[in-house]
Design a protein around this motif. Sequence first.
Motif, PDB file in Angstrom:
ATOM      1  N   HIS A  45      30.072  35.924  34.046  1.00  0.00           N
ATOM      2  CA  HIS A  45      30.232  37.314  33.604  1.00  0.00           C
ATOM      3  C   HIS A  45      31.228  37.337  32.452  1.00  0.00           C
ATOM      4  O   HIS A  45      32.144  36.522  32.386  1.00  0.00           O
ATOM      5  CB  HIS A  45      30.744  38.164  34.770  1.00  0.00           C
ATOM      6  N   GLU A  46      31.060  38.290  31.548  1.00  0.00           N
ATOM      7  CA  GLU A  46      31.994  38.407  30.428  1.00  0.00           C
ATOM      8  C   GLU A  46      33.405  38.708  30.931  1.00  0.00           C
ATOM      9  O   GLU A  46      33.587  39.288  31.998  1.00  0.00           O
ATOM     10  CB  GLU A  46      31.544  39.498  29.458  1.00  0.00           C
ATOM     11  N   ALA A  47      34.403  38.338  30.159  1.00  0.00           N
ATOM     12  CA  ALA A  47      35.796  38.577  30.528  1.00  0.00           C
ATOM     13  C   ALA A  47      36.071  40.073  30.559  1.00  0.00           C
ATOM     14  O   ALA A  47      35.608  40.818  29.686  1.00  0.00           O
ATOM     15  CB  ALA A  47      36.724  37.888  29.536  1.00  0.00           C
ATOM     16  N   MET A  48      36.816  40.506  31.575  1.00  0.00           N
ATOM     17  CA  MET A  48      37.119  41.933  31.709  1.00  0.00           C
ATOM     18  C   MET A  48      38.187  42.133  32.779  1.00  0.00           C
ATOM     19  O   MET A  48      38.481  41.244  33.564  1.00  0.00           O
ATOM     20  CB  MET A  48      35.876  42.709  32.106  1.00  0.00           C
ATOM     21  N   ILE A  49      38.745  43.336  32.781  1.00  0.00           N
ATOM     22  CA  ILE A  49      39.656  43.783  33.830  1.00  0.00           C
ATOM     23  C   ILE A  49      39.140  45.136  34.285  1.00  0.00           C
ATOM     24  O   ILE A  49      38.785  45.984  33.470  1.00  0.00           O
ATOM     25  CB  ILE A  49      41.103  43.880  33.324  1.00  0.00           C
ATOM     26  N   LEU A  50      39.076  45.329  35.613  1.00  0.00           N
ATOM     27  CA  LEU A  50      38.494  46.540  36.186  1.00  0.00           C
ATOM     28  C   LEU A  50      39.376  47.047  37.322  1.00  0.00           C
ATOM     29  O   LEU A  50      39.770  46.265  38.190  1.00  0.00           O
ATOM     30  CB  LEU A  50      37.090  46.221  36.719  1.00  0.00           C
ATOM     31  N   ALA A  51      39.664  48.339  37.318  1.00  0.00           N
ATOM     32  CA  ALA A  51      40.371  48.952  38.449  1.00  0.00           C
ATOM     33  C   ALA A  51      39.352  49.209  39.552  1.00  0.00           C
ATOM     34  O   ALA A  51      38.235  49.656  39.282  1.00  0.00           O
ATOM     35  CB  ALA A  51      41.034  50.257  38.015  1.00  0.00           C
ATOM     36  N   THR A  52      39.730  48.912  40.782  1.00  0.00           N
ATOM     37  CA  THR A  52      38.825  49.141  41.905  1.00  0.00           C
ATOM     38  C   THR A  52      39.373  50.252  42.794  1.00  0.00           C
ATOM     39  O   THR A  52      40.560  50.584  42.740  1.00  0.00           O
ATOM     40  CB  THR A  52      38.633  47.864  42.744  1.00  0.00           C
ATOM     41  N   HIS A  53      38.493  50.823  43.588  1.00  0.00           N
ATOM     42  CA  HIS A  53      38.848  51.920  44.476  1.00  0.00           C
ATOM     43  C   HIS A  53      38.688  51.510  45.922  1.00  0.00           C
ATOM     44  O   HIS A  53      38.152  50.444  46.225  1.00  0.00           O
ATOM     45  CB  HIS A  53      37.968  53.139  44.169  1.00  0.00           C
ATOM     46  N   GLU A  54      39.123  52.380  46.823  1.00  0.00           N
ATOM     47  CA  GLU A  54      38.922  52.144  48.234  1.00  0.00           C
ATOM     48  C   GLU A  54      37.424  52.116  48.498  1.00  0.00           C
ATOM     49  O   GLU A  54      36.674  52.892  47.924  1.00  0.00           O
ATOM     50  CB  GLU A  54      39.523  53.263  49.096  1.00  0.00           C
ATOM     51  N   GLY A  55      37.021  51.213  49.360  1.00  0.00           N
ATOM     52  CA  GLY A  55      35.601  51.163  49.688  1.00  0.00           C
ATOM     53  C   GLY A  55      35.205  49.831  50.268  1.00  0.00           C
ATOM     54  O   GLY A  55      36.033  49.056  50.741  1.00  0.00           O
ATOM     55  N   ILE A  56      33.910  49.583  50.189  1.00  0.00           N
ATOM     56  CA  ILE A  56      33.347  48.373  50.781  1.00  0.00           C
ATOM     57  C   ILE A  56      33.072  47.350  49.690  1.00  0.00           C
ATOM     58  O   ILE A  56      32.391  47.637  48.710  1.00  0.00           O
ATOM     59  CB  ILE A  56      32.066  48.701  51.561  1.00  0.00           C
ATOM     60  N   LEU A  57      33.630  46.161  49.884  1.00  0.00           N
ATOM     61  CA  LEU A  57      33.450  45.026  48.994  1.00  0.00           C
ATOM     62  C   LEU A  57      32.401  44.121  49.638  1.00  0.00           C
ATOM     63  O   LEU A  57      32.430  43.902  50.848  1.00  0.00           O
ATOM     64  CB  LEU A  57      34.792  44.287  48.879  1.00  0.00           C
ATOM     65  N   ARG A  58      31.476  43.601  48.831  1.00  0.00           N
ATOM     66  CA  ARG A  58      30.486  42.655  49.354  1.00  0.00           C
ATOM     67  C   ARG A  58      30.481  41.422  48.457  1.00  0.00           C
ATOM     68  O   ARG A  58      30.577  41.532  47.241  1.00  0.00           O
ATOM     69  CB  ARG A  58      29.100  43.299  49.394  1.00  0.00           C
TER      70      ARG A  58
END
Length: 144
Positions: A45-58
């Motif tokens: 995947h291309e380089a990036m930074i992403l903020a994540t939220h509460e939830g379900i990770l798979r």
Amino acid sequence: MEGNSSQTSAFWLRIVASDHVFFNGNCEALIVPAQDGEFGILPHHEAMILATHEGILRFRIPEDGSWHEAVVGLGIVQVAHNRVSMIVDTAERPEEIDARRAQEALERAQEQMRQKQSLQEFKMSQASMARALSRLKVSHLKEL
């Protein structure tokens, strides 16, 4: 590219919660809860930074090819050089979730949302409610 080496079909994933390393190993696919829904990450995947939220990770690991789930809190994901680092405030496996406690937390958060609150208190109540709903969803899935 030819061949089916794990280098071409997987990436290194490290998930760190505030109090422990949740996962550290090869991964074929990752789906994280994000602001606008879910965000998927595949090898290279291309380089990036992403903020994540509460939830379900798979995530799917190459060893058994099955999907694994976790309930995660707020965090951040960094993708670079076929390596993914995720830092979250909480990470729990479905079997670690107590459905009764999650239901109680949901009821507390709903009551707090009904009360007059500052914006900061409202956001905290909203996060508590999202976390409780994710826990309940995963705990009900494990019962099926």
